[in-house]
Write an enzyme that holds these catalytic residues in place. Structure first.
Site, PDB file in Angstrom:
ATOM      1  N   GLU A 100      32.172  53.907  67.267  1.00 40.60           N
ATOM      2  CA  GLU A 100      30.931  54.486  66.780  1.00 40.60           C
ATOM      3  C   GLU A 100      29.854  54.327  67.840  1.00 40.60           C
ATOM      4  O   GLU A 100      30.012  53.558  68.787  1.00 40.60           O
ATOM      5  CB  GLU A 100      30.488  53.795  65.489  1.00 40.60           C
ATOM      6  CG  GLU A 100      30.217  52.304  65.666  1.00 40.60           C
ATOM      7  CD  GLU A 100      29.891  51.610  64.369  1.00 40.60           C
ATOM      8  OE1 GLU A 100      29.634  52.302  63.371  1.00 40.60           O
ATOM      9  OE2 GLU A 100      29.891  50.369  64.345  1.00 40.60           O
ATOM     10  N   GLU A 157      40.320  54.976  58.905  1.00 37.82           N
ATOM     11  CA  GLU A 157      40.961  55.122  60.208  1.00 37.82           C
ATOM     12  C   GLU A 157      41.981  54.014  60.397  1.00 37.82           C
ATOM     13  O   GLU A 157      41.976  53.010  59.683  1.00 37.82           O
ATOM     14  CB  GLU A 157      39.931  55.091  61.338  1.00 37.82           C
ATOM     15  CG  GLU A 157      39.210  53.777  61.486  1.00 37.82           C
ATOM     16  CD  GLU A 157      38.110  53.828  62.535  1.00 37.82           C
ATOM     17  OE1 GLU A 157      37.725  54.930  62.933  1.00 37.82           O
ATOM     18  OE2 GLU A 157      37.631  52.753  62.931  1.00 37.82           O
ATOM     19  N   PHE A 159      31.752  30.140  54.097  1.00 38.72           N
ATOM     20  CA  PHE A 159      30.649  30.874  54.715  1.00 38.72           C
ATOM     21  C   PHE A 159      29.793  31.619  53.679  1.00 38.72           C
ATOM     22  O   PHE A 159      29.226  32.675  53.973  1.00 38.72           O
ATOM     23  CB  PHE A 159      31.159  31.867  55.765  1.00 38.72           C
ATOM     24  CG  PHE A 159      31.832  31.218  56.925  1.00 38.72           C
ATOM     25  CD1 PHE A 159      31.092  30.792  58.024  1.00 38.72           C
ATOM     26  CD2 PHE A 159      33.200  30.999  56.929  1.00 38.72           C
ATOM     27  CE1 PHE A 159      31.711  30.175  59.106  1.00 38.72           C
ATOM     28  CE2 PHE A 159      33.828  30.383  58.001  1.00 38.72           C
ATOM     29  CZ  PHE A 159      33.082  29.973  59.085  1.00 38.72           C
TER      30      PHE A 159
END
Length: 668
Positions: free
Chosen positions: A288, A200, A348
């Site tokens: 969603e 998308e 991270f």
């Protein structure tokens, strides 16, 4: 009413469900893998059932093993938590066949909303605003590239059955689309057993804002305000808050009503979340619907006073909702910081190991009215495993307004003690202090934009640095006096503790004179300016100090080093030396130690599993070329060449489990 709940999950969410069940007088059953034999959720539950080896696909997401645990325990209901089996329609159907209540929505709603392709079609039919994209199945990378070009870059590649940031990639060109498509498929298959992918349009300058809905089996549905989840890294939420600092009342109402319309369109019953992407003009688009309890649900609970787990249990028992839309009130502001086992100083990357120290801040209501809540599934001495999500805890604070909630969070993070593993506490503290975050002008690109080169810590301003210097001087004097008293040296007049010291910090030297005045310490700098320091009962060796410097309260984590202290506060990690003037003079003449040269080595950046090696010995590689893929904590990490070179030796192969900094390959 339900009598015994089996929690088909682990970690903090299992503990969270157990707390509410106990409050309601309902017995609980935990399930656990070999890796979780001594886990906190196992200790908290009334009983526990072993379900297999550590990998989730051999234990927590094996439906037959969960069903066996239900039968052996006699549970009459199951709460799935989030992740694992929480959005598996076949699991809910299997429970129905067993006559066991599923504490979640009906299977048809899970199936419709759990599939992101189907959910977008239903949302559009229900009048919900949706993002432009291709909702059909995509066969291969070539088709993905064609579709992405038609939509227009940038695009978001997403797993149809995904969630929690797994199986998601942003692609800005054809190369990234090809790589992202395959990585998303691999992660989706590993995490959800479903490798379907859709694409998308990626909305630029987006804010991630979601609506909490609650519905029953009698046709009633309400929304409980929104949560802003824009502080994300790799599509994984890091900090959430409720309400959003961006929405106005009209937009909140419109989003809430669309979320309820969608829930009713699929016959939803239970707690659920409808996620939207919102642009700078407050246009919102459906992303969603998560047919489960969200990780960030505590902030909604803090501003509404609604226990979402309790409401889920009551709905599963057939009860109607106990409130109407007009009963919902948003009170104050709440913030959640996700504490992860990942090292912010190493991009991270995941960290595993033993929690040698785990001391969260005290929970409850403070004197100023702020509230601290900590949802966790670990304990001091416990292990952080490589097999599961790296979350350690969810620290939440509430205040009468956003500023109060942020200040309370900053103070709580300073008091959160975690040792033994890499963790993101310093980064969370840095975000709380960041002017852009405090202003509320945030988007999902906040971390990428504000920390483009990664997180390197926080540089304290001059005032706070001087406060740490004063605290170090006072702690040092107290420690020196205590050492002489213990040894008896002071009593025998063999040694006198001097008052003049040189405190080194952040590349600077601070000559000070420190004297003890009862329970306080007076620290004077070279210009004669004095600071009154109060240590409030701190004793040498204690890892946390609640100090005051000229009336300013500071919570500082500290540990003794050979020549001084390591101090951590508000995201800063400062090494301070405490030397006599003569020692400082000698220290200036000492050469600096040069670190070993590893520029020609590819080292494993995290403890993980080698998924693939993409090159061969003797091969010439170009800058940016993929060298290897490492999987850790359910996420794939692609390692690429930093510069052109020739592979000299390869020390690892696919399937090897490597420790951090273990050699993968070396270059000529």
């Amino acid at each position: 009413m339900i009598k015994k709940i089996l929690i088909a999950n682990r970690g903090e969410i299992a503990c969270r469900v157990i707390k509410t069940a106990k409050k309601m007088g309902i017995a609980t059953v935990a399930v656990y893998s070999d890796a979780d034999r001594d886990a906190l959720h196992v200790k908290m539950a009334d009983e526990a059932v072993h379900i297999g080896p550590p990998p989730a696909n051999q234990s927590y997401i094996v439906v037959d093993k969960i069903l066996d645990a239900i039968r052996s325990s006699g549970a009459d209901a199951v709460h799935p938590g989030y992740g694992f089996l929480s959005e598996r329609a076949d699991f809910a159907e299997a429970l129905a066949k067993e006559g066991v209540a599923f504490i979640g929505p009906p299977p048809k709603a899970i199936e419709a909303m759990g599939d992101k392709i189907t959910s977008k079609k239903i949302a559009a039919e229900a009048g919900v605003s949706t993002v432009p994209g291709y909702m059909g199945l995509i066969a291969d990378a070539d088709e993905a590239v064609t579709i992405a070009a038609e939509i227009g870059y940038p695009v978001m590649i997403k797993a149809s059955a995904g969630g929690g940031g797994k199986g998601m990639r942003i692609a800005w060109n054809e190369t990234e689309t090809r790589e992202g498509f395959q990585s998303s498929k691999n992660e989706a298959a590993s995490s959800f057993g479903d490798d379907r992918i859709f694409i998308e349009k990626f909305v630029t300058q987006p804010r991630h804002i979601e609506i909490q809905v609650l519905a029953d089996s009698h046709g009633n549905a309400i929304y409980l305000g929104e949560r802003e989840c824009s502080i994300q890294r790799r599509n994984q939420k890091v900090i959430e808050e409720a309400p959003s600092p961006f929405l106005d009342a009209d937009t909140r109402k419109a989003m809430g009503e669309q979320a309820v319309a969608l829930a009713q369109a699929v016959g939803y019953a239970s707690a659920g979340t409808v996620e939207f992407i919102v642009d700078g003009d407050r246009n919102f688009y459906f992303l969603e619907m998560n047919t489960r309890l969200q990780v960030e649900h505590p902030v909604t609970e803090l501003i509404t006073g609604v226990d979402l787990v309790e409401e889920m249990i009551r709905v599963a028992a057939g009860e109607p909702l106990r409130m109407r839309q007009e009963d919902v009130r948003l009170n104050g502001w709440a913030i959640e910081s996700r504490l992860y086992a990942e090292d912010p100083y190493r991009s991270f990357l995941p960290s595993i190991g033993r929690l040698t120290r785990y001391r969260p801040p005290a929970e409850g209501t403070a004197a100023d009215g702020t509230v601290v809540r900590n949802d966790t599934g670990v304990f001091e001495g416990g292990e952080i495993s490589m097999f599961y999500d790296p979350m350690i805890a969810k620290l939440c604070t509430w205040g009468v307004d956003r500023a109060a909630a942020i200040s309370a969070m900053g103070a709580a993070l300073d008091r959160f003690e975690v040792e033994g593993i890499g963790h993101n506490l310093p980064f969370l503290s840095a975000v709380m202090e960041h002017p852009r975050f405090r202003s509320g002008a945030i988007t999902t690109a906040f971390i990428a934009e504000e920390y483009p080169d990664g997180f390197a810590g926080v540089e304290l301003d001059a005032d706070n640095l001087k406060r740490l210097v004063a605290i170090a001087a006072a702690c040092n004097l107290l420690s020196e006096i205590r050492a002489t008293e213990i040894s008896g040296a002071m009593a025998n007049h063999r040694r006198v503790v001097g008052s003049n010291w040189v405190i080194g910090a952040a590349g600077q030297e601070f000559p000070v004179s420190v004297t003890r005045e009862g329970d306080d310490y007076r620290v004077a700098d070279a210009e004669g300016q004095a600071h009154l320091v109060r240590l409030n009962g701190w004793k040498p060796g204690a890892p946390l100090i609640e100090a005051e410097v000229e009336g300013t309260a500071l919570a500082v984590k500290l540990e003794r080093t050979i020549q001084g202290y390591r101090m951590r506060m508000r995201g800063a990690d400062v090494m301070l030396t405490c030397l006599t003037p003569r020692q400082a003079e000698a220290a200036r003449l000492m050469p600096e130690k040069v670190p070993a040269d590893t520029s020609k080595m590819l080292l494993c950046p995290m403890p993980g599993l080698i998924v693939s090696i993409a090159v061969e010995e003797g091969q010439t590689v170009e800058a940016g070329q993929t060298l290897a893929t490492v999987e850790a904590m359910k996420m794939e990490n692609v390692l690429k060449a930093e510069r052109k070179g020739v592979v000299k030796t390869i020390a690892a192969k696919a399937g090897d489990s490597l420790a951090v900094d273990e050699l993968i390959m070396e270059f000529e």
